[in-house]
Design a protein around this motif. Structure first.
Motif, PDB file in Angstrom:
ATOM      1  N   LEU A 232       0.994  13.027  55.161  1.00 37.56           N
ATOM      2  CA  LEU A 232       1.224  11.675  54.504  1.00 37.56           C
ATOM      3  C   LEU A 232       1.191  11.862  53.037  1.00 37.56           C
ATOM      4  CD1 LEU A 232      -0.233   8.221  55.426  1.00 37.56           C
ATOM      5  CD2 LEU A 232      -0.692   9.360  53.011  1.00 37.56           C
ATOM      6  N   GLY A 241      -6.415  -1.649  44.238  1.00 37.31           N
ATOM      7  CA  GLY A 241      -6.266  -3.021  44.833  1.00 37.31           C
ATOM      8  C   GLY A 241      -4.967  -3.174  45.388  1.00 37.31           C
ATOM      9  N   LEU A 242      -4.262  -2.167  45.945  1.00 37.97           N
ATOM     10  CA  LEU A 242      -2.857  -2.420  46.332  1.00 37.97           C
ATOM     11  C   LEU A 242      -2.903  -1.967  47.880  1.00 37.97           C
ATOM     12  CD1 LEU A 242      -0.679  -0.736  43.590  1.00 37.97           C
ATOM     13  CD2 LEU A 242      -1.435  -3.402  43.876  1.00 37.97           C
ATOM     14  N   SER A 245      -5.211   2.027  51.565  1.00 37.76           N
ATOM     15  CA  SER A 245      -5.984   2.539  52.686  1.00 37.76           C
ATOM     16  C   SER A 245      -5.709   1.761  54.099  1.00 37.76           C
ATOM     17  CB  SER A 245      -7.684   2.463  52.745  1.00 37.76           C
ATOM     18  OG  SER A 245      -7.761   0.703  52.497  1.00 37.76           O
TER      19      SER A 245
HETATM   20  N1  LIG Z   1      -2.248   8.538  49.690  1.00 40.12           N
HETATM   21  C1  LIG Z   1      -3.317   8.719  50.429  1.00 40.12           C
HETATM   22  N2  LIG Z   1      -3.685   9.641  51.249  1.00 40.12           N
HETATM   23  C2  LIG Z   1      -4.788  10.069  51.939  1.00 40.12           C
HETATM   24  N3  LIG Z   1      -5.918   8.884  51.965  1.00 40.12           N
HETATM   25  C3  LIG Z   1      -5.503   7.671  51.221  1.00 40.12           C
HETATM   26  C4  LIG Z   1      -4.352   7.611  50.475  1.00 40.12           C
HETATM   27  N4  LIG Z   1      -4.563   6.351  49.796  1.00 40.12           N
HETATM   28  C5  LIG Z   1      -5.530   5.645  50.395  1.00 40.12           C
HETATM   29  N5  LIG Z   1      -6.245   6.638  51.148  1.00 40.12           N
HETATM   30  C6  LIG Z   1      -7.535   6.189  51.813  1.00 40.12           C
HETATM   31  O1  LIG Z   1      -7.967   4.789  51.300  1.00 40.12           O
HETATM   32  C7  LIG Z   1      -9.143   5.112  50.559  1.00 40.12           C
HETATM   33  C8  LIG Z   1      -8.781   4.205  49.228  1.00 40.12           C
HETATM   34  O2  LIG Z   1      -9.018   2.767  49.938  1.00 40.12           O
HETATM   35  P1  LIG Z   1      -9.486   1.617  48.658  1.00 40.12           P
HETATM   36  O3  LIG Z   1     -10.510   2.260  47.776  1.00 40.12           O
HETATM   37  O4  LIG Z   1      -9.722   0.387  49.295  1.00 40.12           O
HETATM   38  O5  LIG Z   1      -8.363   1.427  47.684  1.00 40.12           O
HETATM   39  P2  LIG Z   1      -7.050   0.449  47.886  1.00 40.12           P
HETATM   40  O6  LIG Z   1      -7.551  -0.622  47.459  1.00 40.12           O
HETATM   41  O7  LIG Z   1      -5.871   1.139  47.347  1.00 40.12           O
HETATM   42  O8  LIG Z   1      -6.982   0.330  49.383  1.00 40.12           O
HETATM   43  C9  LIG Z   1      -8.995   6.382  50.126  1.00 40.12           C
HETATM   44  O9  LIG Z   1     -10.681   6.756  49.693  1.00 40.12           O
HETATM   45  C10 LIG Z   1      -8.728   7.354  51.162  1.00 40.12           C
HETATM   46  O10 LIG Z   1      -9.954   7.365  52.109  1.00 40.12           O
END
Ligand SMILES: Nc1ncnc2c1ncn2[C@@H]1O[C@H](COP(=O)(O)OP(=O)(O)O)[C@@H](O)[C@H]1O
Ligand SMILES: C[C@@](O)(CCOP(=O)(O)O)CC(=O)O
Length: 571
Positions: A232, A241-242, A245
């Motif tokens: 990935l 905040g986008l 996850s």
């Molecule tokens: N590119 C990525 N590759 C692997 N895991 C990711 C990736 N992007 C997000 N994640 C997962 O999602 C989590 C981030 O979630 P979160 O803090 O809610 O941020 P967001 O607001 O961007 O969703 C990370 O800790 C990881 O577990």
């Protein structure tokens, strides 16, 4: 190479899969509809059979189990080359799925207090590449280089018994609204061994992504699941905040459901209602993945990521599921997204508003009501029968609501000096309307761009000091500026202050499928360019990812145009 039903094995006919016999046992109406669509022979992918010795796989070196992020010494044999040597052997070429991030356009924070919010997808996306291994490997690997995660499990060691126990087993058509604590416990030893040598904070990130995968893999798959590598990469900043996850969860859900043939299509002439069912199924399981990462997600991020476009979202009663109304008319507006790179905690920002409400109940309630009116006004406009997003007055209306919404969020105390600085830099160029998005306190700002370049000459950005009084107009700019060169200048100014700028569009497609992972980029050999894992891993930065596999056509200016090969369920 051919692109017709590439994963259909010799001797397999439509409608005789294990999943289909499972399907016949269930009764809900949604499944009955879907069953007929699958057996109608739509291009539903076929999974590899573990008993089928004829399945060939790319010749991959064994993955590095040390948790290192480096790309292993992969020797991927082009599928077409194998085809040429052994034309009678069916192949399992890699495939890809992709899912968009989201922004809250109107209504953050108010939504916590029972008001409505509008969230829309953005064109920043996550891309998941699935490579099949030969059945003798019996391993499944997660390779997530953005977070330096690289982990392999032996399929046969995994707790299949727990997940397939008759009292626990969930099928792809089930609605799962909470994680089963017994299943989480059964999975735990296999999560605990992920990236053990890393510091706690990094390990937690790795383990939450790994648990999203493993819970879905164990729920949707079986001990006979095909050995695969799931790679990935994402163009979405993590934790800004986008909804990064949610995109991971949507990609994993879509890939695993495709592998068990629980989805039909996507194909261009698929009826919208049938498309909606596929999206709904992906979204249900994506929500399960989100729960593994977040504990108690609202569901808005995965809903927008799976379905694309925009939604009106409201949760008046926290004991009931939220109301999510798709906004199919939401315009594909050009958007500037700027990341402050200032970390923030959503919980802290939400608590700030709760404290303000406790201290100043009437004023805070009025602010929240005003935000609700902003969202309502945008919703009324977008859903009005004569709404024309290309009409300047319509865009002006949506833009002004952005400005008002930001002001209200400032009053709630959830902005940040860096967000204000970004707004100031952008406001001085006159290119659009800016607000913070999401929780605030850092994170990102969004700007809806005006369609035309501003008539007035913008100041040289370098002359904009933090103090408004110091702003000077640089009269040396003689050529009328175009939006394009204003954006270039702005980018330099933003980067100089440590901000990160993305140009994107609002309200594009949701989850997409590239099956097989072959793209027609115009410069390839006969039949298209195969995207193998090695190529995907080598793509440099966001631009490299977009160039190699991005869903957006280079002629994206034409609405909805996507790169040939990528397919979407459109409702
Ligand atoms: N590119 C990525 N590759 C692997 N895991 C990711 C990736 N992007 C997000 N994640 C997962 O999602 C989590 C981030 O979630 P979160 O803090 O809610 O941020 P967001 O607001 O961007 O969703 C990370 O800790 C990881 O577990
Ligand atoms: C502040 C809030 O309305 C939005 C938070 O969004 P994000 O975590 O920044 O994506 C909280 C919520 O809706 O749960």
């Amino acid at each position: 190479m051919t692109t017709h039903s590439p994963l259909r094995r010799r001797g397999q006919s439509d409608g005789h899969s294990r999943q289909q016999s499972e399907k016949s046992q269930q009764s809900d109406q949604e499944e009955k509809t879907s069953l007929s669509t699958v057996s109608n022979g739509t291009q539903t992918p076929e999974p590899p059979s573990p008993d089928d010795d004829s399945i060939m796989a790319p010749n991959l070196t064994l993955p590095d189990r040390s948790g290192a992020s480096k790309v292993n010494n992969l020797q991927v044999q082009p599928v077409s080359a194998i085809h040429m040597r052994r034309p009678s052997v069916p192949m399992m070429p890699p495939f890809m799925v992709s899912a968009p991030g989201k922004v809250i356009v109107y209504g953050e924070h108010a939504v916590v207090h029972g008001k409505a919010a509008i969230a829309a997808s953005i064109s920043l996306r996550s891309y998941l590449h699935v490579t099949f291994l030969s059945k003798s490997r019996r391993t499944v690997t997660l390779r997530f280089p953005d977070i330096s995660l690289d982990h392999t499990w032996n399929i046969d060691d995994l707790p299949w018994a727990a997940f397939s126990h008759p009292k626990k087993k969930k099928y792809y058509y089930d609605l799962v609204t909470s994680l089963d604590p017994d299943l989480v416990a059964a999975m735990q030893p296999f999560i605990a061994c992920v990236s053990t040598k890393l510091p706690e904070s990094d390990r937690r990130i790795h383990q939450s992504s790994a648990s999203a995968f493993l819970y879905l893999f164990l729920s949707l798959g079986s001990q006979k699941s095909a050995p695969c590598i799931y790679t990935l990469r994402s163009t979405i900043p993590i934790g800004a905040g986008l909804g990064s996850s949610a995109t991971i969860a949507v990609c994993l859900s879509a890939a695993l459901l495709l592998q068990i043939r629980a989805l039909s299509g996507p194909h261009p002439d698929q009826p919208p209602q049938e498309c909606g069912l596929q999206i709904e199924r992906i979204n249900r399981w994506a929500f399960v993945g989100e729960m593994c990462i977040h504990g108690n997600p609202s569901g808005v991020d995965n809903t927008v990521s799976a379905g694309g476009k925009a939604v009106l979202f409201k949760r008046a009663d926290y004991n009931k599921p939220p109301v999510v109304i798709p906004l199919r008319n939401f315009p594909e507006l050009p958007l500037l997204l700027v990341n402050t790179r200032q970390s923030r905690s959503t919980a802290t920002e939400v608590a700030k508003v709760a404290n303000l409400k406790a201290a100043h109940p009437r004023i805070t309630e009025n602010l929240l009501d005003s935000i609700d009116h902003v969202t309502e006004s945008a919703h009324d406009l977008i859903t009005s029968p004569d709404f024309d997003p290309t009409h300047p007055a319509a865009l002006q209306h949506l833009g002004e609501l952005i400005t008002i919404n930001h002001g209200l969020l400032v009053s709630l105390g959830v902005s940040h000096p860096k967000l204000e600085r970004i707004r100031e830099l952008i406001d001085h160029t006159g290119i659009g309307w800016t607000k913070l998005t999401g929780a605030g306190g850092g994170g990102c700002a969004i700007t809806i761009l005006k369609p035309q370049p501003p008539v007035r000459t913008p100041p040289s950005i370098s002359t904009i000091e933090s103090d408004e009084d110091d702003c000077e107009i640089d009269s040396a700019v003689s050529e009328p500026p175009t939006t394009h060169n204003i954006l270039d200048t702005l980018e330099i100014a933003l980067e100089a202050e440590g901000f990160e700028k993305f140009e994107t569009t609002l309200a594009g497609d949701g989850v997409g499928v590239l099956w097989p992972a072959v793209l027609h980029n115009g410069n390839e050999e006969d039949g298209g360019e195969e995207i193998d894992q090695e190529k995907f891993l080598r793509a440099e930065g966001n631009e490299g990812i977009e160039r190699l596999v991005g869903v957006a056509s280079s002629r994206r200016r034409i609405a909805k145009e996507v790169r040939e090969g990528w397919k979407f369920w459109r409702t």
